[in-house]
Scaffold this motif. Structure first.
Motif, PDB file in Angstrom:
ATOM      1  N   ASN A 172       0.874  -1.175   0.000  1.00 11.26           N
ATOM      2  CA  ASN A 172       0.000   0.000   0.000  1.00 11.26           C
ATOM      3  C   ASN A 172       0.910   1.224   0.000  1.00 11.26           C
ATOM      4  O   ASN A 172       1.428   1.617   1.045  1.00 11.26           O
ATOM      5  N   GLN A 174      -3.734  -3.849   7.781  1.00  8.08           N
ATOM      6  CA  GLN A 174      -4.961  -4.095   7.027  1.00  8.08           C
ATOM      7  C   GLN A 174      -5.940  -4.973   7.787  1.00  8.08           C
ATOM      8  O   GLN A 174      -7.040  -5.239   7.297  1.00  8.08           O
ATOM      9  N   ASN A 200      -2.034   0.123  -4.416  1.00 11.41           N
ATOM     10  CA  ASN A 200      -2.652  -0.440  -3.219  1.00 11.41           C
ATOM     11  C   ASN A 200      -3.189  -1.826  -3.527  1.00 11.41           C
ATOM     12  O   ASN A 200      -4.260  -1.978  -4.121  1.00 11.41           O
ATOM     13  N   ASP A 201      -2.430  -2.835  -3.125  1.00 13.44           N
ATOM     14  CA  ASP A 201      -2.862  -4.212  -3.349  1.00 13.44           C
ATOM     15  C   ASP A 201      -4.026  -4.619  -2.449  1.00 13.44           C
ATOM     16  O   ASP A 201      -4.604  -5.702  -2.645  1.00 13.44           O
ATOM     17  N   TYR A 202      -4.367  -3.786  -1.498  1.00 20.59           N
ATOM     18  CA  TYR A 202      -5.484  -4.084  -0.594  1.00 20.59           C
ATOM     19  C   TYR A 202      -6.730  -3.264  -0.935  1.00 20.59           C
ATOM     20  O   TYR A 202      -7.673  -3.212  -0.136  1.00 20.59           O
ATOM     21  N   GLN A 203      -6.743  -2.657  -2.102  1.00 20.23           N
ATOM     22  CA  GLN A 203      -7.866  -1.819  -2.503  1.00 20.23           C
ATOM     23  C   GLN A 203      -9.178  -2.600  -2.481  1.00 20.23           C
ATOM     24  O   GLN A 203      -9.284  -3.698  -3.040  1.00 20.23           O
ATOM     25  N   TYR A 216       9.310  -1.570   0.383  1.00 23.05           N
ATOM     26  CA  TYR A 216       8.053  -2.291   0.173  1.00 23.05           C
ATOM     27  C   TYR A 216       8.282  -3.750  -0.225  1.00 23.05           C
ATOM     28  O   TYR A 216       7.359  -4.564  -0.170  1.00 23.05           O
ATOM     29  N   GLU A 221       2.295  -4.425   6.959  1.00 24.00           N
ATOM     30  CA  GLU A 221       1.150  -3.909   6.207  1.00 24.00           C
ATOM     31  C   GLU A 221      -0.056  -4.836   6.326  1.00 24.00           C
ATOM     32  O   GLU A 221      -1.197  -4.378   6.465  1.00 24.00           O
ATOM     33  N   ALA A 246      -1.704  -2.992  -9.203  1.00 25.23           N
ATOM     34  CA  ALA A 246      -2.151  -3.495  -7.906  1.00 25.23           C
ATOM     35  C   ALA A 246      -3.245  -4.540  -8.104  1.00 25.23           C
ATOM     36  O   ALA A 246      -4.084  -4.427  -9.011  1.00 25.23           O
TER      37      ALA A 246
END
Length: 550
Positions: free
Chosen positions: A144, A201, A151-154, A188, A197, A277
């Motif tokens: 993120n 999350q 943002n891979d957690y979008q 990252y 991260e 992402a």
């Protein structure tokens, strides 16, 4: 690079806009004194610290006690001052988490074999980890990063779910796409960030897919480093509650099987994850059962100071981690991770540098600024000792001029070049350039920037606070043909010894290159210790806003 003001407090960065003095320095820098390092003394320190008697120097063990006594005695003999109200020891509150080797782990209906397929642990003070049917979610690189618009957690709620994450960052997979920092790993890409991260999350767990090339080390390193007792700093309850319940690694082969079971192609998803992402619900569950215990004990940093003559409150730091992995009684044959190269050699290096500066001070050639030598604990477990010192400094961080870090010195002979890991970060490198040039050497960046070396050793704990910090030494080009031949032979002997039981002292090591490197650090610190410069980070470095270069 003339900067006559210290680092502004990190908490006040938004209001920090300099304040450079308009009064030029009046002192004429002293001429750097040439010194001659004692190779036999250096060898003896490496051999002793990495001997079987020291049991691999794991924190909170008998090996630690022997190490602390050895280092304290050495600094006392030099005449240095204990930085902690006269004591050389700074307590570092630690907790050791030990997950059972008998684990019942089932991912997508596939039974996992501990060590062979997966390693898992829990950084929680719980006696039993019991997870039933937790959804598995592939979250790409688990990043993120607003500054990269990534943002891979979008749009996904990770509560109660386990994140499956790729190692490294998108720049490694597609270096020509100019994503992140290309082939050079950013923070990252580090495993520590990925677990942090996933915790932010709200994930229940986080498992990284090991892949040798982007990880820069084989599965054996994961197996050796992530099994047995795992040390960490003691967290407060709020921090503890936010941490994922389980964290660990899975082999690439098993990960492929897992994704195939979900009707998906891992190679295809890896390619997509490097383009943009990505997160994908695998529509598969995980069940995990194992016992876990937590043992609390202080470990210690060893901190010794050589006071300056006039700018006594300004400190130049030398760091090297004294710890290694310890022992593993589940192994047949050799069970001791002696850690001779990593990092008895670096610890011996700061001892030898300290001796030289102490001898010069006794001869009336001391520096204006103070020098502080920190042998840190818990580096192998996530830079624990340096993180603790940075958060609980014995001297103010805003009075810390620079950090020189030694981690695994050069045992392959003299070189024509001198490697600065993460080259291009700060003005501190100017001092290394000059010192290396005095040896007719040129500075270069590391040959494998994808390994993320700048984020993997103790200097990083200080860089995160804006203190210019370097990790340097060795080189890729041997001095001559004879050295090149020796290096090839020794490299073959040392192959696979990183974080393995074969990292032991060798009497036939050519330490002339290591002594060269000690000289670079010595000369750079001697010059910086006698002026009023405050080096800063270059524009383009993520640390530039904290202490900017001129």
């Amino acid at each position: 690079m003339k900067r006559l003001f210290p680092l502004c407090a990190v908490a006040l960065l938004s209001a920090c806009n300099g304040g450079e003095s308009t009064t030029p320095a009046q002192d004429t820098p002293k001429k750097t004194t040439q010194v001659s390092f004692d190779e036999q003394r250096f060898r003896t320190d490496i051999e002793t610290l990495s001997s079987d008697k020291f049991e691999g120097r794991a924190p909170t063990t008998q090996g630690e006690k022997l190490t602390l006594n050895y280092l304290s005695a050495a600094f006392t003999k030099m005449g240095l001052i204990g930085a902690n109200n006269g004591s050389f020891l700074q307590p570092v509150p630690m907790v050791s988490y030990t997950a059972s080797e008998q684990q019942q782990v089932n991912l997508a209906g596939i039974a996992m074999q501990y060590r062979q397929d997966i390693v898992l642990g829990s950084r929680h003070d719980n006696q039993q980890v019991s997870i039933k049917d937790a959804p598995l979610v592939f979250v790409g690189y688990g990043i993120n990063a607003p500054e990269y618009e990534w943002n891979d957690y979008q749009d996904i709620d990770m509560q109660g779910k386990i994140a499956i994450i790729l190692v490294n960052d998108p720049g490694f997979a597609h270096p020509n796409d100019k994503k992140f920092n290309g082939n050079a790993m950013t923070y990252y890409g580090r495993w520590s960030y990925k677990f942090e991260e996933a915790s932010r999350q709200g994930a229940l767990g986080a498992i990284i897919i090991h892949d040798t090339k982007p990880a820069s080390y084989p599965w054996s390193v994961v197996e050796n480093s992530w099994t047995g007792a795992q040390q960490d700093l003691v967290l407060n309850k709020t921090e503890q509650d936010k941490r994922v319940q389980v964290e660990g690694w899975i082999t690439l082969d098993i990960a492929n099987n897992l994704f195939n079971k979900a009707g998906l192609s891992l190679p295809s998803l890896m390619d997509r994850a490097a383009d943009s992402a990505l997160n994908v619900d695998l529509a598969q569950n995980a069940s995990i059962e194992f016992t876990n215990k937590a043992d609390y004990a202080d470990s210690y940093n060893v901190v010794a100071t050589l006071p300056g003559s006039s700018q006594v409150n300004e400190h130049i730091l030398f760091t090297a981690h004294w710890d290694h992995i310890g022992t593993d009684d589940s192994k047949e044959g050799d069970q001791i991770y002696n850690g001779a190269l990593d990092n008895a050699s670096g610890t011996a290096g700061i001892l030898e540098i300290a001796r030289q500066f102490a001898e010069q001070a006794k001869a009336g050639n001391g520096l204006k600024r103070s020098l502080t030598f920190i042998a840190t604990t818990g580096e192998e477990q996530g830079l624990l000792g340096s993180r603790y010192f940075a958060a609980n400094p014995l001297y103010p961080i805003d009075k810390t001029v620079a950090v020189f870090n030694l981690d695994s010195t050069n045992v392959y002979g003299k070189t024509k070049d001198y490697t600065i890991v993460g080259k291009g970060q700060s003005e501190l490198e100017v001092y290394l350039d000059k010192a290396a040039a005095s040896q007719n050497r040129v500075t270069t960046g590391e040959s494998n920037p994808a390994s993320g070396g700048f984020f993997r050793s103790d200097h990083f704990s200080f860089a995160k606070l804006g203190v210019p910090a370097v990790f340097a030494g060795g080189g890729a080009e041997p001095l001559d043909e004879a050295t090149a031949k020796y290096k090839a032979t020794m490299s073959e002997q040392m192959k696979g010894c990183y974080h393995n039981v074969c990292d032991h002292y060798r009497a036939d090591w050519d330490l002339s290159g290591a002594l060269q490197d000690l000289g670079v650090y010595y000369q750079a610190a001697a010059e910086l210790g006698n002026n009023q410069d405050w080096p800063g980070y270059y524009a383009g470095s993520e640390f530039h806003p904290l202490r900017p270069a001129n």
